[in-house]
Design an enzyme around this catalytic site. Structure first.
Site, mmCIF file in Angstrom:
data_model
loop_
_atom_site.group_PDB
_atom_site.id
_atom_site.type_symbol
_atom_site.label_atom_id
_atom_site.label_comp_id
_atom_site.label_asym_id
_atom_site.label_seq_id
_atom_site.Cartn_x
_atom_site.Cartn_y
_atom_site.Cartn_z
ATOM 1 C CD GLU A 335 -2.573 1.245 2.729
ATOM 2 O OE1 GLU A 335 -3.332 2.109 2.908
ATOM 3 O OE2 GLU A 335 -2.135 0.476 3.457
ATOM 4 C CG HIS A 336 1.351 3.556 2.814
ATOM 5 N ND1 HIS A 336 0.344 2.877 3.380
ATOM 6 C CD2 HIS A 336 0.818 4.589 2.652
ATOM 7 C CE1 HIS A 336 -0.658 3.509 3.804
ATOM 8 N NE2 HIS A 336 -0.382 4.750 3.148
#
Length: 440
Positions: A335-336
């Site tokens: 996601e990050h």
């Protein structure tokens, strides 16, 4: 503190990497049997059912689902000055970034007299969900509302769980963020019952109508995600979001203090949050572990963070080179993703799968959560291999408009007939030849 997977000296295949890398359990199917009756109950009984579930799950029964506009104004008026300034800056930067994303209609002249235009039309009405579990998320209001407004969505409702502490209204900071953005419709509803109510609509306790939406976006827990899955088709959704993730690709040039702090920042969300370090430096891995031991005990949510960092979804992956590290983070599709290496920008440019990439020592994920201008509603669970984060495009539909003259159609008629006959669909061809005196 972080478990280790040592891949030095071997390069697993993408399939092997997917199987061995740390990942949180997100078994939506396992809760569908619990969520389906809630969705069906709200479909049948509307607001009455939704309020009963609020009382059961949130410990409070709101007087109405829709929050009075006066409450929004009151929340904004009472907002701490520094928080308001920070939200205003967040909104300003998000608007600047998202304004550049709006696609323009494009017309292609295929042949003389024959054009195809792709029109980009916003979804008419959307429901934007702001979670309210372990923390309050006014930033999620910003991240949902700004792209929807920029896309030209004409009707939107922010939905957030009722809070017993605030008399059955969503958290005042969520209400204030909505008011700051010019949102006038907020519903006090959370979880699966919120998604069902957004999908089906209903009549509020004061007799006013709650209009159903065409799309629901925003993160939530596994029960909200299961409701999205059940209702997908009746409504559009952005994604099936799972627990939050950070992966950090780092080499010996990275500062272990920064790396540890960033891993901790995501672990703070909840006990299933994933924090993964990928590095070619065993010394850095050791230093980060030492920093985690030092820093975690000084945090407010020590127990939650410790559980997340020690969970099977978190860990450290040792690789032989940064090049191999790129293969690992692409397989993980975080996601990050932070890149804290030498020549970080060049390394980051080679990343193929991530919700968002944060480059170098001064671009932490926390910046993206609030004030980078980027969107923090991002794909999780490896979905960044094939999906994007929330953006203006999420709220736009491409419609092809075909406009051919008689002459342009006649010029290609024989080819249409040939393809129709090849597929044994002769009526398709006849629909063309009928226009030129052929068999009808």
């Amino acid at each position: 503190m972080l478990s280790r997977t040592d891949l030095r000296g071997r390069v697993p295949s993408p399939a092997e990497l997917r199987a061995m890398l740390p990942r949180a359990d997100m078994d939506v199917d396992a809760v569908l049997h619990r969520v389906r009756p809630i969705v069906e109950d709200v479909r049948e009984r509307g607001v009455t059912a939704a309020l009963e579930y609020a009382e059961r799950f949130d410990g409070v029964r709101p007087k109405t689902v829709r929050v009075p506009e006066s409450d929004l104004k009151e929340a904004l008026d009472g907002l701490d000055g520094k928080v308001r300034e920070a939200l205003e800056e967040s909104v300003k930067r998000a608007r600047a970034v998202h304004a550049e994303q709006r696609r323009q209609d494009v017309t292609t002249q295929v042949v003389p007299g024959g054009t195809v235009t792709e029109r980009w039309v916003p979804v008419r009405r959307v429901g934007l969900y702001a979670p309210g579990g372990l923390a309050v998320y006014p930033s999620s209001v910003v991240m949902n509302v700004v792209p929807a407004q920029t896309a030209g969505v004409e009707s939107l409702v922010v939905c957030s769980p009722p809070q017993a502490e605030f008399g059955g209204r969503p958290h005042p900071t969520v209400l204030a963020a909505a008011a700051l953005l010019g949102v006038t419709e907020v519903w006090a509803a959370g979880g699966a019952q919120a998604v069902a109510l957004l999908a089906y609509g209903g009549t509020d306790t004061d007799g006013s109508g709650l209009e159903p939406v065409d799309m629901v976006t925003g993160p939530g827990n596994v029960y909200l995600t299961a409701a999205k899955r059940l209702l997908r088709g009746l409504i559009g959704i952005d994604s099936e979001a799972g627990p939050t993730e950070i992966a950090i690709l780092a080499d010996a040039t990275a500062d272990p203090v920064h790396v540890a702090a960033d891993l901790i920042s995501q672990a703070e969300h909840d006990t299933l949050a994933a924090s993964v370090l990928v590095t070619d430096s065993e010394r850095l891995a050791d230093q980060v572990d030492a920093e985690l031991e030092r820093q975690v005990g000084r945090t407010k949510h020590t127990e939650r963070i410790t559980t997340a960092l020690r969970g099977k979804q978190s860990g450290c992956v040792l690789v032989s080179t940064v090049e191999e590290g790129l293969s690992v983070v692409d397989a993980y599709a975080a996601e990050h993703l932070e890149v804290q290496t030498a020549a970080a920008a060049a390394v980051a440019a080679r990343v193929r799968a991530a919700g968002a990439v944060f480059v170098g020592p001064h671009s932490p994920v926390s910046l993206g959560d609030y004030c980078a201008g980027s969107n923090h509603v991002l794909p999780t669970g490896g979905c960044a291999r094939h999906s994007s984060g929330l953006s203006v495009q999420t709220f736009l539909r491409g419609i092809h408009v075909i406009d051919y003259s008689r002459e342009a159609l006649e010029e290609v008629a024989d080819r249409v007939v040939a393809l129709a006959d090849a597929e044994d669909l002769p009526a398709h061809g006849q629909a063309v030849t009928a226009r030129f005196g052929g068999a009808g």
